[in-house]
Design a protein around this motif. Sequence first.
Motif, mmCIF file in Angstrom:
data_model
loop_
_atom_site.group_PDB
_atom_site.id
_atom_site.type_symbol
_atom_site.label_atom_id
_atom_site.label_comp_id
_atom_site.label_asym_id
_atom_site.label_seq_id
_atom_site.Cartn_x
_atom_site.Cartn_y
_atom_site.Cartn_z
ATOM 1 N N ALA A 85 27.968 44.210 44.401
ATOM 2 C CA ALA A 85 28.363 42.944 44.846
ATOM 3 C C ALA A 85 29.857 42.661 43.932
ATOM 4 C CB ALA A 85 27.693 41.852 44.042
ATOM 5 N N ARG A 86 30.057 43.384 42.742
ATOM 6 C CA ARG A 86 31.168 43.387 42.075
ATOM 7 C C ARG A 86 32.385 44.345 43.042
ATOM 8 N NH1 ARG A 86 31.529 46.616 36.552
ATOM 9 N NH2 ARG A 86 32.356 44.433 35.912
ATOM 10 N N GLU A 87 31.755 45.306 43.382
ATOM 11 C CA GLU A 87 32.601 46.444 43.912
ATOM 12 C C GLU A 87 33.241 45.817 45.360
ATOM 13 O OE1 GLU A 87 33.789 49.151 42.853
ATOM 14 O OE2 GLU A 87 32.371 49.875 41.465
ATOM 15 N N ARG A 88 32.411 45.171 46.166
ATOM 16 C CA ARG A 88 32.949 44.420 47.358
ATOM 17 C C ARG A 88 33.853 43.311 47.134
ATOM 18 N NH1 ARG A 88 29.762 46.117 51.481
ATOM 19 N NH2 ARG A 88 27.649 46.820 50.946
ATOM 20 N N VAL A 89 33.550 42.764 46.107
ATOM 21 C CA VAL A 89 34.602 41.397 45.827
ATOM 22 C C VAL A 89 35.803 42.059 45.445
ATOM 23 C CG1 VAL A 89 35.143 39.930 44.361
ATOM 24 C CG2 VAL A 89 32.912 39.702 45.333
ATOM 25 N N ALA A 90 36.084 43.017 44.510
ATOM 26 C CA ALA A 90 37.202 43.841 44.168
ATOM 27 C C ALA A 90 38.031 44.654 45.521
ATOM 28 C CB ALA A 90 36.873 44.551 42.872
ATOM 29 N N ASN A 91 36.931 44.893 46.313
ATOM 30 C CA ASN A 91 37.508 45.665 47.449
ATOM 31 C C ASN A 91 38.392 44.857 48.206
ATOM 32 O OD1 ASN A 91 37.635 46.861 50.119
ATOM 33 N ND2 ASN A 91 36.886 48.539 49.162
ATOM 34 N N LEU A 92 37.830 43.387 48.372
ATOM 35 C CA LEU A 92 38.613 42.406 49.235
ATOM 36 C C LEU A 92 39.714 41.998 48.680
ATOM 37 C CD1 LEU A 92 38.410 40.809 51.842
ATOM 38 C CD2 LEU A 92 37.274 39.124 50.265
ATOM 39 N N LEU A 93 39.772 41.726 47.293
ATOM 40 C CA LEU A 93 40.705 41.424 46.688
ATOM 41 C C LEU A 93 41.915 42.325 46.752
ATOM 42 C CD1 LEU A 93 41.944 39.569 43.864
ATOM 43 C CD2 LEU A 93 41.341 41.547 42.553
ATOM 44 N N VAL A 94 41.741 43.826 46.653
ATOM 45 C CA VAL A 94 42.626 44.773 46.635
ATOM 46 C C VAL A 94 43.241 45.039 48.109
ATOM 47 C CG1 VAL A 94 43.470 47.148 45.935
ATOM 48 C CG2 VAL A 94 42.175 45.593 44.568
ATOM 49 N N ASN A 95 42.316 45.038 49.133
ATOM 50 C CA ASN A 95 42.513 45.438 50.423
ATOM 51 C C ASN A 95 42.436 44.618 51.501
ATOM 52 O OD1 ASN A 95 42.661 48.216 49.174
ATOM 53 N ND2 ASN A 95 40.480 48.205 49.318
ATOM 54 N N SER A 96 42.721 43.131 51.349
ATOM 55 C CA SER A 96 42.197 42.343 52.462
ATOM 56 C C SER A 96 43.715 42.361 53.164
ATOM 57 C CB SER A 96 42.171 40.932 51.780
ATOM 58 O OG SER A 96 43.483 40.783 50.975
ATOM 59 N N LEU A 122 46.820 43.274 39.977
ATOM 60 C CA LEU A 122 48.160 43.917 39.274
ATOM 61 C C LEU A 122 48.930 44.402 40.092
ATOM 62 C CD1 LEU A 122 46.150 45.351 36.228
ATOM 63 C CD2 LEU A 122 47.084 43.304 36.225
ATOM 64 N N SER A 123 49.931 44.737 39.624
ATOM 65 C CA SER A 123 51.125 45.428 40.580
ATOM 66 C C SER A 123 50.552 46.790 41.009
ATOM 67 C CB SER A 123 52.402 45.659 39.658
ATOM 68 O OG SER A 123 52.330 46.517 38.500
ATOM 69 N N GLY A 124 51.281 47.308 42.067
ATOM 70 C CA GLY A 124 50.957 48.813 42.415
ATOM 71 C C GLY A 124 49.558 48.961 43.187
ATOM 72 N N GLY A 125 48.967 47.801 43.567
ATOM 73 C CA GLY A 125 47.577 48.052 44.295
ATOM 74 C C GLY A 125 46.666 48.070 43.308
ATOM 75 N N ARG A 126 46.700 47.588 42.014
ATOM 76 C CA ARG A 126 45.875 47.684 41.036
ATOM 77 C C ARG A 126 45.015 46.562 40.784
ATOM 78 N NH1 ARG A 126 47.979 48.911 36.064
ATOM 79 N NH2 ARG A 126 49.999 47.871 36.918
ATOM 80 N N PHE A 127 43.955 46.544 39.941
ATOM 81 C CA PHE A 127 43.310 45.224 39.601
ATOM 82 C C PHE A 127 42.665 45.470 38.188
ATOM 83 C CE2 PHE A 127 39.972 48.083 40.955
ATOM 84 C CZ PHE A 127 38.855 47.381 40.465
ATOM 85 N N ARG A 128 42.159 44.288 37.757
ATOM 86 C CA ARG A 128 41.609 44.299 36.153
ATOM 87 C C ARG A 128 40.458 43.324 36.266
ATOM 88 N NH1 ARG A 128 41.910 40.947 32.467
ATOM 89 N NH2 ARG A 128 43.002 38.762 32.581
ATOM 90 N N HIS A 129 39.542 43.859 35.497
ATOM 91 C CA HIS A 129 38.382 42.944 35.416
ATOM 92 C C HIS A 129 38.665 41.735 34.706
ATOM 93 C CE1 HIS A 129 33.973 42.447 33.637
ATOM 94 N NE2 HIS A 129 34.174 41.834 34.569
ATOM 95 N N ASP A 130 38.292 40.541 34.840
ATOM 96 C CA ASP A 130 38.699 39.208 34.071
ATOM 97 C C ASP A 130 37.462 38.207 33.727
ATOM 98 O OD1 ASP A 130 40.387 37.120 33.452
ATOM 99 O OD2 ASP A 130 40.708 36.496 35.131
ATOM 100 N N PRO A 131 36.949 38.928 33.048
ATOM 101 C CA PRO A 131 35.584 38.264 32.697
ATOM 102 C C PRO A 131 35.756 36.625 32.411
ATOM 103 C CG PRO A 131 35.633 40.271 31.234
ATOM 104 C CD PRO A 131 37.044 39.892 32.033
ATOM 105 N N ASP A 132 37.009 36.063 31.701
ATOM 106 C CA ASP A 132 36.959 34.786 31.571
ATOM 107 C C ASP A 132 37.281 34.180 32.805
ATOM 108 O OD1 ASP A 132 36.323 34.737 29.033
ATOM 109 O OD2 ASP A 132 38.535 35.113 28.371
ATOM 110 N N GLY A 133 37.718 34.803 33.918
ATOM 111 C CA GLY A 133 37.922 34.169 35.255
ATOM 112 C C GLY A 133 36.828 33.545 35.794
#
Length: 469
Positions: A85-96, A122-133
């Motif tokens: 699930a977390r991989e799918r969500v992060a994938n959409l975040l970065v690659n939508s 983040l910049s450059g197509g990167r992302f970060r885990h944001d637990p407080d989000g």
Amino acid sequence: MSKKQLAHTFMISGIACIALPATAQKIPQHTAPPIYITERDSDNDGLPDRCDDCPEVWYEPGFDWNECGPMDLNPYNDAQPECKARERVANLLVNSGTMVTTMAFAVIKDGQLHFADAFETLSGGRFRHDPDGIKRLYRVGSTSKPIAAVTAKILEDKGLLSFSDFVSDDDGSQVFSNGKRTLRHLLSHQGAFKLDIGAIHLYCYDGDLIEFWQDPDDLVSPHYDSSTYGNLYGPYEYSAFNYSLAGAYLAHSQGEPFADVIQNTLFTPARMCTATYDGSRVRHTPIGQDRGTSQGAVMHVGPYINYITLYDVRCIDNYYSSDDLYGDVYDHQYYQLDEADAEARDPAGGVIASSIDLGHFAEALLYSYHNADGLISPDGIRDLWAATSDLQCEPDCPYQRYYGIGFFTESWFGEPVTEVSHGGSRPGYASAFVLRPESNAAVVILANADVSTVAMSDLAKTILDDFGY
């Protein structure tokens, strides 16, 4: 430090955390030196106890993320559905391919909030885990409609109104003779109003919900038989006007503002502790400071509102108006949650909530489906989730084939309810809310994004599939 001892230091610029009166002027930001106050926040949700109707509701995840391997955006490298699930969500975040800055999601398993998680680009197509989000607040757009419909059903179960009540299109009050459209018609989008494209006053009307419907101008608040937006006795037509008028009726019938009706009837009992319609409360508590509030560069409908404000005093400069003037280049701009003040739009799209809030909403609905002592009666929840209109969209339905009352659905009355949902968007926001009642499961996804709500709904369904529901 124990949960009871948790406290926050936060900034208040001369304003309390409670909602401003409808007649009050918005206090300009940074007009006074900030005052730092330390207050108790027992459940660490960012809302001080004095502003929190449910200060003891604590999120306890049912899954340890340490069981997942390093993230690589490939769900097929993970065996456990939580990790997928977390991989799918992060994938959409970065690659939508669209502007997406943050996403938060929650999974409800066996009727309980199983876990929630969040990510940020983040910049450059990167992302970060944001637990407080997971506590970040988003405008959920049309996912507000199920909230209004559920509230109405709770009130009907309590005998405080009836879905058969006729509603006046003059002011949202009850009609006792010769009525044309009922509350049920409004909440199921049947034969009341047409699609609200171009209805600019829904976004900028300077007055409360009932005042909006008392305006005699059909181009502001139309009548059922108006030439522009009327749909009297017509077929299903999805329209914010339907829910706006239904919200005015809830306010009339209960004798209090619409937002208070929702707060007292649903938000507090369902433990949706940070959910609100009040952008001012959001902005001036910790949940609205810095990373607590979802925000980003979005496209506004500004030039049109700015043009109308030149000659129509009913239309005020607010979040939708941005800084563009009529005729300027239409551009992306940043904004804050407290800049969207049009109460006329609230029943159809005004809710501000976190993934945890909507997770608790899903819990309450699923409990009511499976038990007799829920917020809604078993017959009541089945009424909401039973088809009222066949959208005739197969095989390419964006959500489900039918519309019920406040939800898209796959089921007729009397059938087991396999799947219901609603999506929502406002400029810069998107949401998906998908439940599979027979499986006692649901997925919530919120994004600070211009991503398609259909894409997010499909993602939620895929996550549920991964769990075998």
